[in-house]
Design a protein around this motif. Structure first.
Motif, PDB file in Angstrom:
ATOM      1  N   LEU A 187     -14.513  -1.798  -2.449  1.00  0.00           N
ATOM      2  CA  LEU A 187     -13.978  -3.151  -2.626  1.00  0.00           C
ATOM      3  C   LEU A 187     -12.917  -3.439  -1.574  1.00  0.00           C
ATOM      4  N   LEU A 188     -12.079  -2.443  -1.321  1.00  0.00           N
ATOM      5  CA  LEU A 188     -11.030  -2.611  -0.315  1.00  0.00           C
ATOM      6  C   LEU A 188     -11.655  -2.898   1.041  1.00  0.00           C
ATOM      7  N   PHE A 224       1.702   2.084  -3.372  1.00  0.00           N
ATOM      8  CA  PHE A 224       0.622   2.838  -4.019  1.00  0.00           C
ATOM      9  C   PHE A 224       0.727   4.320  -3.670  1.00  0.00           C
ATOM     10  N   VAL A 225       0.970   4.612  -2.383  1.00  0.00           N
ATOM     11  CA  VAL A 225       1.048   6.011  -1.951  1.00  0.00           C
ATOM     12  C   VAL A 225       2.205   6.718  -2.654  1.00  0.00           C
ATOM     13  N   ILE A 233      -5.596  -0.098  -6.468  1.00  0.00           N
ATOM     14  CA  ILE A 233      -6.306  -0.304  -5.198  1.00  0.00           C
ATOM     15  C   ILE A 233      -7.076  -1.618  -5.242  1.00  0.00           C
ATOM     16  N   VAL A 234      -7.708  -1.888  -6.402  1.00  0.00           N
ATOM     17  CA  VAL A 234      -8.464  -3.133  -6.531  1.00  0.00           C
ATOM     18  C   VAL A 234      -7.546  -4.332  -6.318  1.00  0.00           C
ATOM     19  N   LEU A 287     -15.337   5.315 -10.196  1.00  0.00           N
ATOM     20  CA  LEU A 287     -14.437   4.153 -10.175  1.00  0.00           C
ATOM     21  C   LEU A 287     -13.668   4.111  -8.863  1.00  0.00           C
ATOM     22  N   SER A 288     -13.237   5.282  -8.406  1.00  0.00           N
ATOM     23  CA  SER A 288     -12.467   5.292  -7.165  1.00  0.00           C
ATOM     24  C   SER A 288     -13.359   4.900  -5.991  1.00  0.00           C
ATOM     25  N   PHE A 318       0.829  -1.202   0.000  1.00  0.00           N
ATOM     26  CA  PHE A 318       0.000   0.000   0.000  1.00  0.00           C
ATOM     27  C   PHE A 318       0.861   1.249   0.000  1.00  0.00           C
ATOM     28  N   LEU A 351      -7.130  -1.993   9.688  1.00  0.00           N
ATOM     29  CA  LEU A 351      -6.242  -1.639   8.589  1.00  0.00           C
ATOM     30  C   LEU A 351      -6.981  -1.125   7.352  1.00  0.00           C
ATOM     31  N   PRO A 352      -8.045  -1.866   6.872  1.00  0.00           N
ATOM     32  CA  PRO A 352      -8.702  -1.386   5.654  1.00  0.00           C
ATOM     33  C   PRO A 352      -9.224   0.034   5.794  1.00  0.00           C
ATOM     34  N   MET A 358     -13.336  -6.554   0.881  1.00  0.00           N
ATOM     35  CA  MET A 358     -12.453  -7.713   0.777  1.00  0.00           C
ATOM     36  C   MET A 358     -11.882  -8.109   2.134  1.00  0.00           C
ATOM     37  N   THR A 403      -6.589   6.928   3.519  1.00  0.00           N
ATOM     38  CA  THR A 403      -5.465   7.414   2.707  1.00  0.00           C
ATOM     39  C   THR A 403      -5.871   7.516   1.244  1.00  0.00           C
ATOM     40  N   ALA A 404      -6.515   6.441   0.753  1.00  0.00           N
ATOM     41  CA  ALA A 404      -6.860   6.409  -0.671  1.00  0.00           C
ATOM     42  C   ALA A 404      -7.867   7.502  -1.004  1.00  0.00           C
ATOM     43  N   ILE A 419      -6.069  10.842  -1.276  1.00  0.00           N
ATOM     44  CA  ILE A 419      -5.332  10.924  -2.543  1.00  0.00           C
ATOM     45  C   ILE A 419      -6.288  11.148  -3.697  1.00  0.00           C
ATOM     46  N   GLY A 420      -7.397  10.370  -3.683  1.00  0.00           N
ATOM     47  CA  GLY A 420      -8.368  10.491  -4.755  1.00  0.00           C
ATOM     48  C   GLY A 420      -8.952  11.894  -4.811  1.00  0.00           C
ATOM     49  N   TYR A 435      -5.112  -8.337  -0.209  1.00  0.00           N
ATOM     50  CA  TYR A 435      -5.387  -8.272   1.229  1.00  0.00           C
ATOM     51  C   TYR A 435      -6.478  -9.274   1.579  1.00  0.00           C
ATOM     52  N   GLY A 436      -7.428  -9.462   0.655  1.00  0.00           N
ATOM     53  CA  GLY A 436      -8.499 -10.420   0.911  1.00  0.00           C
ATOM     54  C   GLY A 436      -7.991 -11.836   1.064  1.00  0.00           C
ATOM     55  N   ALA A 452     -13.576   1.185  -6.034  1.00  0.00           N
ATOM     56  CA  ALA A 452     -12.340   0.557  -5.567  1.00  0.00           C
ATOM     57  C   ALA A 452     -12.232   0.644  -4.049  1.00  0.00           C
ATOM     58  N   HIS A 453     -12.619   1.792  -3.493  1.00  0.00           N
ATOM     59  CA  HIS A 453     -12.524   1.931  -2.033  1.00  0.00           C
ATOM     60  C   HIS A 453     -13.473   0.981  -1.330  1.00  0.00           C
ATOM     61  N   ALA A 470      -6.701  -4.697  -2.784  1.00  0.00           N
ATOM     62  CA  ALA A 470      -7.840  -5.246  -2.038  1.00  0.00           C
ATOM     63  C   ALA A 470      -7.895  -6.760  -2.190  1.00  0.00           C
ATOM     64  N   LEU A 508      -6.436   2.347   5.328  1.00  0.00           N
ATOM     65  CA  LEU A 508      -6.037   2.388   3.919  1.00  0.00           C
ATOM     66  C   LEU A 508      -7.001   3.228   3.112  1.00  0.00           C
ATOM     67  N   ASP A 559     -11.130  -5.232  12.079  1.00  0.00           N
ATOM     68  CA  ASP A 559      -9.822  -5.034  11.465  1.00  0.00           C
ATOM     69  C   ASP A 559      -9.656  -3.542  11.136  1.00  0.00           C
ATOM     70  N   GLU A 592       1.454   7.502  -6.142  1.00  0.00           N
ATOM     71  CA  GLU A 592       0.587   8.667  -6.296  1.00  0.00           C
ATOM     72  C   GLU A 592       1.372   9.955  -6.111  1.00  0.00           C
ATOM     73  N   MET A 650      -6.562   3.377  -9.701  1.00  0.00           N
ATOM     74  CA  MET A 650      -7.740   2.809  -9.042  1.00  0.00           C
ATOM     75  C   MET A 650      -7.696   1.282  -9.121  1.00  0.00           C
TER      76      MET A 650
END
Lengths: 493, 112
Positions: free
Chosen positions: B42-43, A133-134, A174-175, B35-36, A130, B68-69, B46, B75-76, B79-80, A181-182, B39-40, A178, B72, B66, A137, A171
């Motif tokens: 989904l994070l 990713f940061v 990120i998928v 889309l973002s 992750f 952590l997600p 998951m 943060t995402a 950024i987005g 991580y899953g 994705a978020h 995810a 994350l 949890d 960006e 994006m």
């Protein structure tokens, strides 16, 4: 020692922040940028030396133990790449001093240059997905700004496409994170590598590997995701184009190397895909270059074709091939940036970058011509320069692994590369003096050549010292192909 | 609950893909934003949508969520947000210079 690892990220970040406050003073900005880039170069060279002597270095940020906190890892690959990127930053910075207008320097060129280096160095050093990713960006947003700065018609149009394509692929990054991580429940790359090798469902892993390939493939411009590159890299001025052409796509290649050697080394179908994509990338890239008649655009399209070689090397996936890929990566960073800077110099002399509007630079400025000649034949792969040895290692590795078809494609690509470099040399440097800018004959460009000299010297020195450098690459490849070294030094097992 | 979330994410991705493939500049940007969001989400999904107490100090809860997600995604999202703001400014500037928001008219290879 270990705390040193944070400095290649910290220095440009702090200096970038400081630079924002001095936006009106050209001298202070130049001094601060130069100091920070030189510091980065010294520190990263020292890190490379330490890694070479003592093995992989890690630092746990905030002292959180490895799988829970973020780690920075410097192995031979990442440390030598940060050293190289700092050198390149220094070269491009000095070239920018000579060529940029005062207005551009006042409009936050220096801070964003530093933030770009934060992103690049961070992507090379981080051991956390992750975090990668940061840093991507950070790198991308700085590159968006550097590429669109100036707001010319062409620039706006192309940078908009660049921004959108890269955001979409972020994006998807990120998928992919995810998904991973899953299935593994961790983001530390070493930990992921352990968990994935214990996993029994390989189908899921293949899917994730392909999503990652899409993401990193967009950043590194491989077939069929390269279409944004030739236009976007044409837009910015030479110093920025050289930095982008030399570094940004290579960051993508680095991440492919890292994830595929560490996380997905067991997935044979993906390596088949990589081989096919590598072949297509280099061939289509070079065809694009052959059909162009613009100095900068030929170089930009050539990036695609060169990335193809590296992808092919990763696809072959033997120790020799990975060593060849690294060799070629280093060669390409040096030579491609030098060529972009030469394009800047000739544009300054002749007032155009279109090949048909200039000829005879060799007569008025012989040094420019011959230095360009050395760099160009190095790109085309003529011994004893670096391009030859990188390609040679890749081709030998391909023969040993029995991938004859891709090797044939790469040889044809080599010939076409030579042809397109020849085309630039014959039309713009050879022949009668004819410039778009009539004043061009008397322009002095000696100062502009000084920043390029180290790059030209490097391609000659590394070419002549190919034996020791190849030894270094092989050692690096051994380290990459044996992920347990990386994993043990991160997880401290 | 996960199934429902996945359906929502699927719809978001579909809408986003459709919008990105249209020719209007603003719609493409909105597509990227959607889309973002997909994705978020989904994070978040998951990692598993289980219930539990906040992962703070103390050991009496039966299960913990949890954290952590969520970190994350935060943060995402930031950024987005930054990138969206930049994209809108860039799009506006492009519109002002080119006097069009149609991607068909933004093609071309001429280097004006």
């Amino acid at each position: 020692m270990t705390n040193l690892l944070i400095l290649p990220i910290l220095i440009p970040m702090l200096m970038g922040v400081i630079l924002i406050f001095f936006k009106d003073s050209k001298t202070i900005q130049r001094i601060v940028s130069t100091i920070s880039v030189v510091l980065m170069l010294i520190i990263s060279s020292y890190i490379t030396y330490t890694v070479y002597v003592d093995g992989i270095q890690t630092i746990e940020l905030g002292d959180w133990p490895a799988p829970f906190g973020i780690v920075l890892v410097a192995d031979l690959l990442s440390s030598s790449l940060i050293a190289l990127s700092s050198l390149l930053a220094l070269v491009c910075l000095f070239f920018a001093f000579q060529t940029f207008s005062a207005e551009r320097e006042r409009n936050y060129f220096h801070p964003f240059f530093m933030f770009l280096m934060v992103g690049v160095n961070g992507s090379f050093l981080t051991g956390d997905l992750f975090n990668l990713f940061v840093f991507f960006e950070v790198m991308l947003i700085s590159s968006f700004i550097l590429i669109s700065m100036g707001s010319k018609r062409y620039q706006l149009r192309e940078s908009l496409k660049y921004v959108i394509i890269n955001t979409v692929s972020s994006m998807l990054f990120i998928v992919a994170i995810a998904y991973i991580y899953g299935i593994t429940g961790t983001l530390n790359m070493a930990d992921i590598a352990v968990k994935i090798s214990e996993l029994e469902q390989t189908g899921v892993v293949s899917v994730i590997a392909v999503v990652f390939l899409f993401v990193f493939g967009t950043k590194s411009a491989i077939f069929p995701l390269y279409y944004w590159l030739p236009h976007s890299y044409y837009a910015p001025p030479a110093a920025i184009a050289a930095l982008f052409g030399g570094l940004l796509t290579k960051v993508g290649v680095y991440t492919i190397m890292r994830t595929y050697t560490l996380i997905f080394p067991h997935d044979e179908t993906v390596f088949q895909i990589l081989l096919i994509l590598g072949g297509l990338t280099m061939f289509i890239g070079v065809l694009g270059a052959v059909s162009q008649f613009d100095f900068k655009r030929i170089l930009a399209v050539h990036i695609v074709s060169q990335v193809g070689y590296m992808i092919m090397g990763i696809g072959i996936f033997t120790n020799l091939a990975i060593a060849g890929t690294f060799f070629f990566l280093v060669h390409n960073i040096i030579v491609k940036s030098a060529l972009f800077l030469f394009a800047g110099v000739t544009e300054k002399i002749t007032g155009t970058s279109h090949l048909k509007q200039m000829s005879g630079v060799l007569k008025t400025h012989p040094y420019v011509g011959w230095l360009f000649f050395i760099t160009a034949i190095s790109l085309a792969g003529i011994p004893p320069l670096t391009g030859f040895f990188g390609k040679f290692a890749l081709i030998v590795a391909g023969f040993e692994a029995g991938h004859y078809f891709v090797i044939a494609v790469s040889l044809v690509t080599g010939v076409l590369t030579l042809f397109s470099m020849w085309k630039i040399f014959m039309t713009s440097f050879w022949g009668e003096v004819k410039f778009a800018d009539p004043e061009g004959e008397n322009k002095k460009v000696g100062k502009l050549l000084i920043p390029i000299l180290p790059l030209v010297a490097l391609t000659i020195i590394l070419g002549l010292a190919a034996e020791p450098f190849m030894q270094f690459s092989l050692e690096l490849a051994d380290q990459l192909m044996d992920p347990s070294q990386y994993i043990n030094s991160v997880l401290k097992e | 609950m996960e199934i429902l979330m996945i359906l929502v994410i699927g719809v978001l991705f579909t809408v986003a893909t459709y919008m990105i493939l249209t020719k209007s500049l603003l719609r493409v940007i909105l597509g990227v934003v959607i889309l973002s969001h997909g994705a978020h989400l989904l994070l978040l999904t998951m990692a598993g949508l289980n219930q539990g107490s906040p992962p703070l100090l103390g050991e009496d809860a039966a299960s913990y969520a949890d954290p952590l997600p969520q970190a994350l995604i935060l943060t995402a999202i930031v950024i987005g947000f930054g990138i969206t703001a930049f994209m809108l400014v860039l799009a506006y500037q492009t519109y002002k210079v080119h006097k069009t928001d149609n991607f068909d008219e933004l093609r071309g290879t001429e280097d004006d």
